[in-house]
Design a protein around this motif. Sequence first.
Motif, PDB file in Angstrom:
ATOM      1  N   ILE A  60       0.835  -1.204   0.000  1.00 53.76           N
ATOM      2  CA  ILE A  60       0.000   0.000   0.000  1.00 53.76           C
ATOM      3  C   ILE A  60       0.871   1.256   0.000  1.00 53.76           C
ATOM      4  O   ILE A  60       0.610   2.224  -0.737  1.00 53.76           O
ATOM      5  CB  ILE A  60      -0.946   0.015   1.220  1.00 53.76           C
ATOM      6  N   ASN A  61       1.924   1.234   0.812  1.00 55.07           N
ATOM      7  CA  ASN A  61       2.824   2.399   0.889  1.00 55.07           C
ATOM      8  C   ASN A  61       3.524   2.648  -0.446  1.00 55.07           C
ATOM      9  O   ASN A  61       3.587   3.788  -0.924  1.00 55.07           O
ATOM     10  CB  ASN A  61       3.855   2.204   1.996  1.00 55.07           C
ATOM     11  N   TYR A  62       4.058   1.581  -1.041  1.00 54.76           N
ATOM     12  CA  TYR A  62       4.753   1.728  -2.325  1.00 54.76           C
ATOM     13  C   TYR A  62       3.781   2.145  -3.422  1.00 54.76           C
ATOM     14  O   TYR A  62       4.126   2.924  -4.315  1.00 54.76           O
ATOM     15  CB  TYR A  62       5.447   0.421  -2.714  1.00 54.76           C
ATOM     16  N   LYS A  63       2.561   1.619  -3.366  1.00 55.83           N
ATOM     17  CA  LYS A  63       1.566   1.942  -4.390  1.00 55.83           C
ATOM     18  C   LYS A  63       1.276   3.440  -4.398  1.00 55.83           C
ATOM     19  O   LYS A  63       1.172   4.060  -5.462  1.00 55.83           O
ATOM     20  CB  LYS A  63       0.282   1.144  -4.121  1.00 55.83           C
ATOM     21  N   GLU A  64       1.164   4.013  -3.217  1.00 52.15           N
ATOM     22  CA  GLU A  64       0.879   5.445  -3.124  1.00 52.15           C
ATOM     23  C   GLU A  64       2.040   6.293  -3.629  1.00 52.15           C
ATOM     24  O   GLU A  64       1.830   7.385  -4.152  1.00 52.15           O
ATOM     25  CB  GLU A  64       0.555   5.813  -1.675  1.00 52.15           C
ATOM     26  N   LYS A  65       3.264   5.747  -3.505  1.00 50.22           N
ATOM     27  CA  LYS A  65       4.450   6.525  -3.869  1.00 50.22           C
ATOM     28  C   LYS A  65       4.782   6.453  -5.355  1.00 50.22           C
ATOM     29  O   LYS A  65       5.189   7.459  -5.950  1.00 50.22           O
ATOM     30  CB  LYS A  65       5.657   6.034  -3.069  1.00 50.22           C
ATOM     31  N   ILE A  66       4.609   5.281  -5.962  1.00 54.40           N
ATOM     32  CA  ILE A  66       5.144   5.129  -7.317  1.00 54.40           C
ATOM     33  C   ILE A  66       4.096   4.871  -8.400  1.00 54.40           C
ATOM     34  O   ILE A  66       4.421   4.907  -9.588  1.00 54.40           O
ATOM     35  CB  ILE A  66       6.198   3.992  -7.372  1.00 54.40           C
ATOM     36  N   ILE A  67       2.840   4.641  -8.025  1.00 57.65           N
ATOM     37  CA  ILE A  67       1.815   4.353  -9.037  1.00 57.65           C
ATOM     38  C   ILE A  67       0.978   5.601  -9.278  1.00 57.65           C
ATOM     39  O   ILE A  67       0.426   6.194  -8.344  1.00 57.65           O
ATOM     40  CB  ILE A  67       0.927   3.176  -8.590  1.00 57.65           C
ATOM     41  N   ASP A  68       0.877   5.994 -10.535  1.00 55.61           N
ATOM     42  CA  ASP A  68       0.171   7.228 -10.884  1.00 55.61           C
ATOM     43  C   ASP A  68      -1.329   7.016 -11.077  1.00 55.61           C
ATOM     44  O   ASP A  68      -2.141   7.852 -10.669  1.00 55.61           O
ATOM     45  CB  ASP A  68       0.762   7.823 -12.169  1.00 55.61           C
ATOM     46  N   TYR A  69      -1.705   5.904 -11.725  1.00 61.60           N
ATOM     47  CA  TYR A  69      -3.122   5.646 -12.008  1.00 61.60           C
ATOM     48  C   TYR A  69      -3.467   4.220 -11.589  1.00 61.60           C
ATOM     49  O   TYR A  69      -2.662   3.311 -11.748  1.00 61.60           O
ATOM     50  CB  TYR A  69      -3.426   5.813 -13.511  1.00 61.60           C
ATOM     51  N   GLU A  70      -4.673   4.076 -11.073  1.00 61.14           N
ATOM     52  CA  GLU A  70      -5.114   2.750 -10.626  1.00 61.14           C
ATOM     53  C   GLU A  70      -6.477   2.436 -11.247  1.00 61.14           C
ATOM     54  O   GLU A  70      -7.383   3.265 -11.232  1.00 61.14           O
ATOM     55  CB  GLU A  70      -5.217   2.722  -9.100  1.00 61.14           C
ATOM     56  N   TYR A  71      -6.600   1.224 -11.796  1.00 59.92           N
ATOM     57  CA  TYR A  71      -7.850   0.786 -12.431  1.00 59.92           C
ATOM     58  C   TYR A  71      -8.299  -0.522 -11.784  1.00 59.92           C
ATOM     59  O   TYR A  71      -7.477  -1.393 -11.501  1.00 59.92           O
ATOM     60  CB  TYR A  71      -7.652   0.560 -13.939  1.00 59.92           C
ATOM     61  N   GLU A  72      -9.592  -0.645 -11.574  1.00 59.52           N
ATOM     62  CA  GLU A  72     -10.132  -1.868 -10.985  1.00 59.52           C
ATOM     63  C   GLU A  72     -11.105  -2.524 -11.961  1.00 59.52           C
ATOM     64  O   GLU A  72     -12.052  -1.895 -12.437  1.00 59.52           O
ATOM     65  CB  GLU A  72     -10.872  -1.561  -9.674  1.00 59.52           C
ATOM     66  N   LEU A  73     -10.856  -3.797 -12.266  1.00 61.81           N
ATOM     67  CA  LEU A  73     -11.740  -4.561 -13.140  1.00 61.81           C
ATOM     68  C   LEU A  73     -12.843  -5.168 -12.282  1.00 61.81           C
ATOM     69  O   LEU A  73     -12.588  -6.019 -11.437  1.00 61.81           O
ATOM     70  CB  LEU A  73     -10.957  -5.668 -13.849  1.00 61.81           C
ATOM     71  N   THR A  74     -14.069  -4.727 -12.502  1.00 66.41           N
ATOM     72  CA  THR A  74     -15.185  -5.194 -11.668  1.00 66.41           C
ATOM     73  C   THR A  74     -16.198  -6.035 -12.445  1.00 66.41           C
ATOM     74  O   THR A  74     -16.965  -6.772 -11.860  1.00 66.41           O
ATOM     75  CB  THR A  74     -15.923  -4.000 -11.033  1.00 66.41           C
ATOM     76  N   ASP A  75     -16.231  -5.900 -13.756  1.00 67.62           N
ATOM     77  CA  ASP A  75     -17.212  -6.626 -14.562  1.00 67.62           C
ATOM     78  C   ASP A  75     -16.522  -7.468 -15.622  1.00 67.62           C
ATOM     79  O   ASP A  75     -15.465  -7.091 -16.147  1.00 67.62           O
ATOM     80  CB  ASP A  75     -18.180  -5.656 -15.249  1.00 67.62           C
ATOM     81  N   VAL A  76     -17.144  -8.588 -15.918  1.00 69.29           N
ATOM     82  CA  VAL A  76     -16.651  -9.459 -16.985  1.00 69.29           C
ATOM     83  C   VAL A  76     -17.560  -9.235 -18.192  1.00 69.29           C
ATOM     84  O   VAL A  76     -18.753  -9.530 -18.151  1.00 69.29           O
ATOM     85  CB  VAL A  76     -16.689 -10.941 -16.567  1.00 69.29           C
ATOM     86  N   SER A  77     -17.025  -8.721 -19.268  1.00 70.43           N
ATOM     87  CA  SER A  77     -17.839  -8.327 -20.411  1.00 70.43           C
ATOM     88  C   SER A  77     -18.142  -9.509 -21.323  1.00 70.43           C
ATOM     89  O   SER A  77     -17.389 -10.481 -21.386  1.00 70.43           O
ATOM     90  CB  SER A  77     -17.118  -7.242 -21.214  1.00 70.43           C
ATOM     91  N   ASP A  78     -19.246  -9.401 -22.043  1.00 66.00           N
ATOM     92  CA  ASP A  78     -19.585 -10.397 -23.060  1.00 66.00           C
ATOM     93  C   ASP A  78     -18.482 -10.470 -24.109  1.00 66.00           C
ATOM     94  O   ASP A  78     -18.132 -11.546 -24.597  1.00 66.00           O
ATOM     95  CB  ASP A  78     -20.902 -10.036 -23.743  1.00 66.00           C
ATOM     96  N   GLN A  79     -17.945  -9.302 -24.455  1.00 67.20           N
ATOM     97  CA  GLN A  79     -16.914  -9.237 -25.480  1.00 67.20           C
ATOM     98  C   GLN A  79     -15.687 -10.063 -25.086  1.00 67.20           C
ATOM     99  O   GLN A  79     -15.135 -10.813 -25.890  1.00 67.20           O
ATOM    100  CB  GLN A  79     -16.509  -7.781 -25.719  1.00 67.20           C
ATOM    101  N   MET A  80     -15.279  -9.934 -23.826  1.00 70.54           N
ATOM    102  CA  MET A  80     -14.106 -10.670 -23.367  1.00 70.54           C
ATOM    103  C   MET A  80     -14.393 -12.169 -23.314  1.00 70.54           C
ATOM    104  O   MET A  80     -13.548 -12.987 -23.710  1.00 70.54           O
ATOM    105  CB  MET A  80     -13.682 -10.164 -21.979  1.00 70.54           C
ATOM    106  N   CYS A  81     -15.570 -12.541 -22.830  1.00 72.07           N
ATOM    107  CA  CYS A  81     -15.928 -13.962 -22.769  1.00 72.07           C
ATOM    108  C   CYS A  81     -15.961 -14.568 -24.162  1.00 72.07           C
ATOM    109  O   CYS A  81     -15.465 -15.685 -24.381  1.00 72.07           O
ATOM    110  CB  CYS A  81     -17.295 -14.127 -22.096  1.00 72.07           C
ATOM    111  N   ASN A  82     -16.557 -13.849 -25.114  1.00 76.77           N
ATOM    112  CA  ASN A  82     -16.606 -14.342 -26.492  1.00 76.77           C
ATOM    113  C   ASN A  82     -15.210 -14.457 -27.087  1.00 76.77           C
ATOM    114  O   ASN A  82     -14.930 -15.367 -27.868  1.00 76.77           O
ATOM    115  CB  ASN A  82     -17.472 -13.420 -27.358  1.00 76.77           C
ATOM    116  N   SER A  83     -14.348 -13.532 -26.703  1.00 75.63           N
ATOM    117  CA  SER A  83     -12.972 -13.591 -27.179  1.00 75.63           C
ATOM    118  C   SER A  83     -12.251 -14.823 -26.631  1.00 75.63           C
ATOM    119  O   SER A  83     -11.519 -15.504 -27.345  1.00 75.63           O
ATOM    120  CB  SER A  83     -12.224 -12.318 -26.760  1.00 75.63           C
ATOM    121  N   VAL A  84     -12.490 -15.129 -25.346  1.00 80.91           N
ATOM    122  CA  VAL A  84     -11.869 -16.307 -24.725  1.00 80.91           C
ATOM    123  C   VAL A  84     -12.313 -17.589 -25.424  1.00 80.91           C
ATOM    124  O   VAL A  84     -11.527 -18.522 -25.601  1.00 80.91           O
ATOM    125  CB  VAL A  84     -12.232 -16.360 -23.218  1.00 80.91           C
TER     126      VAL A  84
END
Length: 317
Positions: A60-84
């Motif tokens: 957590i400490n390092y994340k705050e210091k060196i990471i500029d942007y954070e993204y969270e994947l919360t949904d599994v899309s139809d597009q991704m499932c079809n791609s798999v």
Amino acid sequence: QFFSFSINTVICFDDLERKSDKLSLKDIMGFIENISLNSTVFILLNEDAIKEAEYYKDFINYKEKIIDYEYELTDVSDQMCNSVLSYSSLKKEYKNEMIRVFQLHKQSNYRILIKIERLVQGILNELKDLNISIVSLCSSVIIEEHSENVTINENIYKENDIKVSIFILREKIKAYLKTNELNFEDFNSVLNPTSHENSEDNKLNKQLIDYIDKMEYVFLKDDEYLKEIYSNIVGFIENHSNISFDVKLIMDLCMLTKSYGTQYESILNVDLEKVDERFINLIEFSISEMNILYFAIGLCSELQKKVQNFATKYLIS
């Protein structure tokens, strides 16, 4: 040389939660900070998987210091499932059903989706066709077997109106995953169910079918429901010990009753040996009443004994 990246270089560190214990998080994050000066870095991880780890606070400490942007994947899309599943030659309707069940239970591990596809394809290789109900059942079994704390939604069965011995087929699919051996006639009997003509004219056999349906769903219900249904079944076989039933129906009900009785013995508080004994007697009696049929088609009584012995061994095993 490794640090002389151009500004256009993109570097990904995948599955950070799987780092070796021999590598300290401090060294990894320090390394990432250095190379990010001359390149773009992505860190991919399942943060929930490291919340109990000793190094989580450091992360957590390092994340705050060196990471500029954070993204969270919360949904599994139809597009991704079809791609798999794009590699698969299965019908689109099969793929859509697998994806529907996958998303219904909020799954995000695409390897599970691939395992579902392989199971359906493996069964389809042995059969000419599958209905959507079987695809749903295969999907739910894979999710149950490979996911933690997942309770399969009853709607999977209700929406597709599965009129089969769900519990029995479900257990056979689980066994197939471990042994790679399966009697595909079980699936054929589902795809081409017999009409049970005699059962349709017999109220008692209809009652058996009703109990089988209730027991197949009982694992989705509460303890009181289980005790009530179990008590009703025991009372039913006690009160009809001299009735000749459809042998397949009574054996299916016996398998369900025996399985749940063993699994929930402490809840049911019944003498399982006596229940088994009553079922066996009822099955033997039902088979013995078929003597007239054997003679009518010219079969000897020895065959009747073999069938009776088989039924007894089948129940014991």
